[in-house]
Design an enzyme around this catalytic site. Structure first.
Site, PDB file in Angstrom:
ATOM      1  N   SER A   1       0.796  -1.239   0.000  1.00  0.00           N
ATOM      2  CA  SER A   1       0.000   0.000   0.000  1.00  0.00           C
ATOM      3  C   SER A   1       0.824   1.283   0.000  1.00  0.00           C
ATOM      4  O   SER A   1       0.272   2.355  -0.236  1.00  0.00           O
ATOM      5  CB  SER A   1      -0.939   0.020   1.192  1.00  0.00           C
ATOM      6  OG  SER A   1      -2.048  -0.797   0.921  1.00  0.00           O
TER       7      SER A   1
ATOM      8  N   TYR B   1      -4.341   3.697   7.562  1.00  0.00           N
ATOM      9  CA  TYR B   1      -5.690   3.104   7.522  1.00  0.00           C
ATOM     10  C   TYR B   1      -6.528   3.633   8.679  1.00  0.00           C
ATOM     11  O   TYR B   1      -6.456   4.799   9.026  1.00  0.00           O
ATOM     12  CB  TYR B   1      -5.632   1.558   7.574  1.00  0.00           C
ATOM     13  CG  TYR B   1      -4.563   0.931   6.745  1.00  0.00           C
ATOM     14  CD1 TYR B   1      -4.526   1.096   5.371  1.00  0.00           C
ATOM     15  CD2 TYR B   1      -3.569   0.156   7.325  1.00  0.00           C
ATOM     16  CE1 TYR B   1      -3.554   0.489   4.608  1.00  0.00           C
ATOM     17  CE2 TYR B   1      -2.588  -0.456   6.565  1.00  0.00           C
ATOM     18  CZ  TYR B   1      -2.589  -0.280   5.211  1.00  0.00           C
ATOM     19  OH  TYR B   1      -1.622  -0.872   4.469  1.00  0.00           O
TER      20      TYR B   1
ATOM     21  N   TYR C   1      -2.213  -3.214 -10.838  1.00  0.00           N
ATOM     22  CA  TYR C   1      -2.249  -2.927  -9.401  1.00  0.00           C
ATOM     23  C   TYR C   1      -1.372  -3.906  -8.616  1.00  0.00           C
ATOM     24  O   TYR C   1      -0.615  -3.509  -7.726  1.00  0.00           O
ATOM     25  CB  TYR C   1      -3.707  -2.990  -8.902  1.00  0.00           C
ATOM     26  CG  TYR C   1      -3.842  -2.832  -7.408  1.00  0.00           C
ATOM     27  CD1 TYR C   1      -3.762  -1.575  -6.809  1.00  0.00           C
ATOM     28  CD2 TYR C   1      -4.039  -3.941  -6.583  1.00  0.00           C
ATOM     29  CE1 TYR C   1      -3.884  -1.436  -5.426  1.00  0.00           C
ATOM     30  CE2 TYR C   1      -4.166  -3.805  -5.208  1.00  0.00           C
ATOM     31  CZ  TYR C   1      -4.085  -2.558  -4.638  1.00  0.00           C
ATOM     32  OH  TYR C   1      -4.189  -2.422  -3.268  1.00  0.00           O
TER      33      TYR C   1
ATOM     34  N   LYS D   1       0.446   3.371  -3.006  1.00  0.00           N
ATOM     35  CA  LYS D   1      -0.740   4.221  -3.231  1.00  0.00           C
ATOM     36  C   LYS D   1      -0.391   5.709  -3.236  1.00  0.00           C
ATOM     37  O   LYS D   1      -1.025   6.513  -3.915  1.00  0.00           O
ATOM     38  CB  LYS D   1      -1.805   3.923  -2.162  1.00  0.00           C
ATOM     39  CG  LYS D   1      -2.402   2.540  -2.331  1.00  0.00           C
ATOM     40  CD  LYS D   1      -3.253   2.098  -1.155  1.00  0.00           C
ATOM     41  CE  LYS D   1      -3.851   0.720  -1.443  1.00  0.00           C
ATOM     42  NZ  LYS D   1      -4.350   0.013  -0.271  1.00  0.00           N
TER      43      LYS D   1
ATOM     44  N   VAL E   1       1.095  -3.760   3.800  1.00  0.00           N
ATOM     45  CA  VAL E   1       1.018  -5.055   4.493  1.00  0.00           C
ATOM     46  C   VAL E   1       2.296  -5.892   4.433  1.00  0.00           C
ATOM     47  O   VAL E   1       2.387  -6.912   5.107  1.00  0.00           O
ATOM     48  CB  VAL E   1      -0.141  -5.965   4.009  1.00  0.00           C
ATOM     49  CG1 VAL E   1      -1.471  -5.501   4.514  1.00  0.00           C
ATOM     50  CG2 VAL E   1      -0.137  -6.143   2.528  1.00  0.00           C
TER      51      VAL E   1
HETATM   52  N1  GLN Z   1      -1.614  -5.353  -2.316  1.00  0.00           N
HETATM   53  C1  GLN Z   1      -2.318  -5.230  -1.076  1.00  0.00           C
HETATM   54  C2  GLN Z   1      -3.805  -5.445  -1.246  1.00  0.00           C
HETATM   55  O1  GLN Z   1      -4.391  -4.885  -2.111  1.00  0.00           O
HETATM   56  C3  GLN Z   1      -2.029  -3.901  -0.461  1.00  0.00           C
HETATM   57  C4  GLN Z   1      -2.762  -3.707   0.832  1.00  0.00           C
HETATM   58  C5  GLN Z   1      -1.951  -3.070   1.901  1.00  0.00           C
HETATM   59  O2  GLN Z   1      -0.749  -2.943   1.835  1.00  0.00           O
HETATM   60  N2  GLN Z   1      -2.642  -2.712   2.946  1.00  0.00           N
HETATM   61  O3  GLN Z   1      -4.413  -6.162  -0.515  1.00  0.00           O
END
Ligand code: GLN
Length: 309
Positions: A65, A245, A193, A68, A263
């Site tokens: 993430s 988050y 993605y 992003k 994550v």
């Molecule tokens: N690639 C992960 C997903 O879409 C990214 C989520 C994350 O890092 N929180 O689930």
């Protein structure tokens, strides 16, 4: 007061490392489950090029993430602010990063912000390029410029592992496609993605990106403007309000630095005007943030008074 030596940081890493025991490595993307639970690393990158680091700094991990933040910057450069925020909101959410719940209560299925999966998928859908390869190449070029590291590439094993298991993200896409929020082939979007999420870095790379953001998008070492200042500002503000988050509020109070986690256990942070921070610790808390990484940032922020508030 600045943290100037590796030894200063080392002491904090040693104290924070025990928290790795209390979390779990993510395994819903099977390839991430191979990470070493006890790993913990941090790097600070200063505007003058000085970098201090401690822990397992040579370990590579995927952006997840954290990507992003970078796709948001690229999409705004491509489409302009107005177009991007016509399709994705600016408000934090109290829901987990992969939640679908709010999509049905927003009309027309506009995701609340670009730091949750639904919003990030919309953002990735807006990156310019004639093919997935070209779009990914443009994102990699931005990352190469921000890190001054042209070796950075995709970990294809992690990308494939996520592509094969990204059913929840597919469902977010199909829902949004039905409502006209995203366009084109869902499989192509999931492909792009999952590759963007699988871009492999070290905490030093993250710290350098943070440093350029802290310096308003200009690389102070080459004096090159990589991101327009206004876009750097938008991205940093989202890091404060949505970057951790549904733990962003608590993180703002306890740590007080703009940050974005993933994550895989990565966290990018920054302290304007001159410090970038990169953390890696794959053991996660229940909200999906690096458990020891957050602790480490809390200790660092308190010791060196880094809170921007
Ligand atoms: N690639 C992960 C997903 O879409 C990214 C989520 C994350 O890092 N929180 O689930």
């Amino acid at each position: 007061m600045y943290c100037e030596t590796d030894e200063d940081l080392c002491e904090l890493v040693n104290r924070a490392r025990k928290y790795t025991e209390y979390g779990k490595v993510a395994n819903y993307i099977p390839a991430l489950g191979r990470a070493e639970q006890s790993d913990l690393a941090i790097a600070l990158y200063y505007k003058d090029g000085h970098c201090v680091k401690a822990g397992d700094v040579e370990k590579k991990f995927t952006l997840q993430s954290v990507s992003k933040v970078l796709t948001l910057a690229l999409a705004i450069m491509d489409q302009g602010e107005e177009e991007v925020f016509r399709k994705v909101g600016m408000e934090p959410t109290g829901d987990p990063f992969n939640s679908i719940a709010k999509l049905e209560t927003q009309i027309p299925a506009k995701p609340l912000n670009p730091m949750i999966n639904a919003g990030a998928l919309v953002v990735t859908n807006m990156i310019e390029g004639r093919s997935t390869h070209e779009k990914l190449g443009r994102l990699l070029t931005l990352i190469h410029d921000l890190t001054n590291n042209s070796k950075i590439d995709v970990d294809h094993g992690v990308a494939k592992s996520e592509y094969e298991t990204a059913h929840l993200n597919r469902s977010l896409c199909y829902y949004m496609k039905q409502h006209g929020v995203i366009t084109g082939e869902v499989e192509e979007l999931i492909d792009l993605y999952t590759r963007q999420c699988a871009i492999q870095v070290t905490c030093i790379d993250l710290a350098r990106i943070g440093m350029v953001l802290a310096n308003k998008g200009r690389d102070p070492l080459s004096n090159r403007l990589i991101l327009p200042e206004g876009i750097a500002t938008i991205v940093k503000t989202f890091m404060v309000t949505c970057g951790m988050y549904n733990a962003s509020g608590e993180f703002a109070i306890r740590v007080g630095i703009p940050a974005k986690s993933g994550v895989s256990g990565g966290i990018i942070g920054l302290v304007p005007p001159n410090i970038g921070v990169g953390v890696y610790g794959p053991s996660l808390n229940e909200k999906g943030n690096s458990i020891a990484g957050v602790k480490l940032l809390e200790m660092l922020s308190q010791r060196y008074q880094l809170s921007i508030f």
